[in-house]
Motif scaffolding. Sequence first.
Motif, PDB file in Angstrom:
ATOM      1  N   GLY A 166       0.797  -1.211   0.000  1.00  0.00           N
ATOM      2  CA  GLY A 166       0.000   0.000   0.000  1.00  0.00           C
ATOM      3  C   GLY A 166       0.835   1.269   0.000  1.00  0.00           C
ATOM      4  N   GLN A 167       2.121   1.148  -0.345  1.00  0.00           N
ATOM      5  CA  GLN A 167       3.015   2.303  -0.359  1.00  0.00           C
ATOM      6  C   GLN A 167       3.004   3.021  -1.699  1.00  0.00           C
ATOM      7  OE1 GLN A 167       6.783   0.728   0.901  1.00  0.00           O
ATOM      8  NE2 GLN A 167       6.243   0.938   3.050  1.00  0.00           N
ATOM      9  N   SER A 168       2.488   2.363  -2.693  1.00  0.00           N
ATOM     10  CA  SER A 168       2.367   2.929  -4.033  1.00  0.00           C
ATOM     11  C   SER A 168       1.164   2.256  -4.659  1.00  0.00           C
ATOM     12  CB  SER A 168       3.624   2.652  -4.849  1.00  0.00           C
ATOM     13  OG  SER A 168       3.522   3.222  -6.130  1.00  0.00           O
ATOM     14  N   LYS A 169       0.677   2.804  -5.750  1.00  0.00           N
ATOM     15  CA  LYS A 169      -0.449   2.165  -6.414  1.00  0.00           C
ATOM     16  C   LYS A 169      -0.213   2.162  -7.915  1.00  0.00           C
ATOM     17  CE  LYS A 169      -3.050   6.391  -6.651  1.00  0.00           C
ATOM     18  NZ  LYS A 169      -4.237   6.920  -7.172  1.00  0.00           N
ATOM     19  N   PRO A 170      -0.680   1.133  -8.587  1.00  0.00           N
ATOM     20  CA  PRO A 170      -0.567   1.103 -10.039  1.00  0.00           C
ATOM     21  C   PRO A 170      -1.453   2.198 -10.632  1.00  0.00           C
ATOM     22  CG  PRO A 170      -1.689  -0.870  -9.226  1.00  0.00           C
ATOM     23  CD  PRO A 170      -1.328  -0.044  -8.046  1.00  0.00           C
ATOM     24  N   THR A 171      -1.019   2.764 -11.733  1.00  0.00           N
ATOM     25  CA  THR A 171      -1.816   3.792 -12.392  1.00  0.00           C
ATOM     26  C   THR A 171      -2.111   3.374 -13.819  1.00  0.00           C
ATOM     27  OG1 THR A 171       0.093   5.013 -13.233  1.00  0.00           O
ATOM     28  CG2 THR A 171      -0.687   5.592 -11.021  1.00  0.00           C
ATOM     29  N   ALA A 172      -3.114   3.996 -14.387  1.00  0.00           N
ATOM     30  CA  ALA A 172      -3.489   3.702 -15.772  1.00  0.00           C
ATOM     31  C   ALA A 172      -2.455   4.244 -16.747  1.00  0.00           C
ATOM     32  CB  ALA A 172      -4.859   4.302 -16.079  1.00  0.00           C
ATOM     33  N   HIS A 173      -1.559   5.093 -16.275  1.00  0.00           N
ATOM     34  CA  HIS A 173      -0.567   5.709 -17.162  1.00  0.00           C
ATOM     35  C   HIS A 173       0.847   5.268 -16.847  1.00  0.00           C
ATOM     36  CE1 HIS A 173      -3.838   8.187 -18.506  1.00  0.00           C
ATOM     37  NE2 HIS A 173      -4.077   8.525 -17.260  1.00  0.00           N
ATOM     38  N   GLY A 174       0.999   4.374 -15.877  1.00  0.00           N
ATOM     39  CA  GLY A 174       2.320   3.898 -15.482  1.00  0.00           C
ATOM     40  C   GLY A 174       2.836   2.826 -16.428  1.00  0.00           C
ATOM     41  N   PRO A 175       3.986   2.252 -16.090  1.00  0.00           N
ATOM     42  CA  PRO A 175       4.593   1.246 -16.960  1.00  0.00           C
ATOM     43  C   PRO A 175       3.754  -0.002 -17.146  1.00  0.00           C
ATOM     44  CG  PRO A 175       5.786   1.432 -14.889  1.00  0.00           C
ATOM     45  CD  PRO A 175       4.758   2.520 -14.907  1.00  0.00           C
ATOM     46  N   ALA A 176       2.881  -0.306 -16.203  1.00  0.00           N
ATOM     47  CA  ALA A 176       2.053  -1.509 -16.329  1.00  0.00           C
ATOM     48  C   ALA A 176       0.789  -1.266 -17.148  1.00  0.00           C
ATOM     49  CB  ALA A 176       1.670  -2.019 -14.947  1.00  0.00           C
ATOM     50  N   ALA A 177       0.592  -0.052 -17.638  1.00  0.00           N
ATOM     51  CA  ALA A 177      -0.639   0.278 -18.356  1.00  0.00           C
ATOM     52  C   ALA A 177      -0.700  -0.361 -19.742  1.00  0.00           C
ATOM     53  CB  ALA A 177      -0.778   1.798 -18.484  1.00  0.00           C
ATOM     54  N   THR A 178       0.432  -0.648 -20.345  1.00  0.00           N
ATOM     55  CA  THR A 178       0.454  -1.239 -21.678  1.00  0.00           C
ATOM     56  C   THR A 178       0.513  -2.749 -21.560  1.00  0.00           C
ATOM     57  OG1 THR A 178       1.662   0.670 -22.497  1.00  0.00           O
ATOM     58  CG2 THR A 178       1.661  -1.285 -23.894  1.00  0.00           C
ATOM     59  N   PRO A 179      -0.536  -3.443 -21.984  1.00  0.00           N
ATOM     60  CA  PRO A 179      -0.525  -4.911 -21.872  1.00  0.00           C
ATOM     61  C   PRO A 179       0.626  -5.517 -22.669  1.00  0.00           C
ATOM     62  CG  PRO A 179      -2.692  -4.114 -22.491  1.00  0.00           C
ATOM     63  CD  PRO A 179      -1.754  -2.945 -22.574  1.00  0.00           C
ATOM     64  N   ARG A 180       1.264  -6.489 -22.093  1.00  0.00           N
ATOM     65  CA  ARG A 180       2.325  -7.227 -22.769  1.00  0.00           C
ATOM     66  C   ARG A 180       1.811  -8.639 -23.027  1.00  0.00           C
ATOM     67  NH1 ARG A 180       7.747  -6.317 -19.610  1.00  0.00           N
ATOM     68  NH2 ARG A 180       8.448  -7.434 -21.421  1.00  0.00           N
ATOM     69  N   PRO A 181       2.389  -9.342 -23.961  1.00  0.00           N
ATOM     70  CA  PRO A 181       1.896 -10.693 -24.260  1.00  0.00           C
ATOM     71  C   PRO A 181       1.807 -11.598 -23.038  1.00  0.00           C
ATOM     72  CG  PRO A 181       3.453  -9.982 -25.927  1.00  0.00           C
ATOM     73  CD  PRO A 181       3.452  -8.918 -24.840  1.00  0.00           C
ATOM     74  N   ALA A 182       2.808 -11.561 -22.151  1.00  0.00           N
ATOM     75  CA  ALA A 182       2.788 -12.428 -20.973  1.00  0.00           C
ATOM     76  C   ALA A 182       1.644 -12.047 -20.042  1.00  0.00           C
ATOM     77  CB  ALA A 182       4.124 -12.335 -20.236  1.00  0.00           C
ATOM     78  N   ALA A 183       1.326 -10.773 -19.959  1.00  0.00           N
ATOM     79  CA  ALA A 183       0.274 -10.326 -19.051  1.00  0.00           C
ATOM     80  C   ALA A 183      -1.085 -10.861 -19.483  1.00  0.00           C
ATOM     81  CB  ALA A 183       0.243  -8.804 -18.987  1.00  0.00           C
ATOM     82  N   ARG A 184      -1.273 -11.057 -20.758  1.00  0.00           N
ATOM     83  CA  ARG A 184      -2.563 -11.546 -21.240  1.00  0.00           C
ATOM     84  C   ARG A 184      -2.776 -13.012 -20.919  1.00  0.00           C
ATOM     85  NH1 ARG A 184      -1.618  -9.418 -26.856  1.00  0.00           N
ATOM     86  NH2 ARG A 184      -0.558  -7.587 -26.137  1.00  0.00           N
ATOM     87  N   ARG A 185      -1.702 -13.746 -20.613  1.00  0.00           N
ATOM     88  CA  ARG A 185      -1.831 -15.176 -20.310  1.00  0.00           C
ATOM     89  C   ARG A 185      -2.210 -15.417 -18.869  1.00  0.00           C
ATOM     90  NH1 ARG A 185       3.253 -15.720 -23.258  1.00  0.00           N
ATOM     91  NH2 ARG A 185       4.234 -15.928 -21.235  1.00  0.00           N
ATOM     92  N   ILE A 186      -2.076 -14.414 -18.012  1.00  0.00           N
ATOM     93  CA  ILE A 186      -2.326 -14.614 -16.579  1.00  0.00           C
ATOM     94  C   ILE A 186      -3.790 -14.817 -16.322  1.00  0.00           C
ATOM     95  CG2 ILE A 186      -2.201 -13.536 -14.314  1.00  0.00           C
ATOM     96  CD1 ILE A 186       0.381 -12.266 -15.199  1.00  0.00           C
TER      97      ILE A 186
END
Length: 64
Positions: free
Chosen positions: A44-64
Motif C-alpha cells: 500500500g506504499q504505491s499504487k498502479p496507475t493507468a498511465h504507469g509502466p504496467a498500463a500497456t498490456p504485454r503478451p505475458a500479461a494476457r496469459r495470466i
Amino acid sequence: MTPDEARSLGRAIRAVRLECGLSQLKLAVAVGVKSPWISAWERGQSKPTAHGPAATPRPAARRI
C-alpha cells in the motif's frame, strides 16, 4: 486514494497474485515493471496507475 484504500488494493493484488501461483518477480515481468513496484503496491506504499509502466498490456500479461 486514502491509505486504507491503498492497503486494501495491495491486499487484493497479493491475493490474486498468490491465487495465480505467481511470485512478485513473475508478476512484475508479466506486467512490465520492476519487482520492487509489486512489493510497494502490495504494502500500500504505491499504487498502479493507468498511465504507469504496467498500463500497456504485454503478451505475458494476457496469459495470466
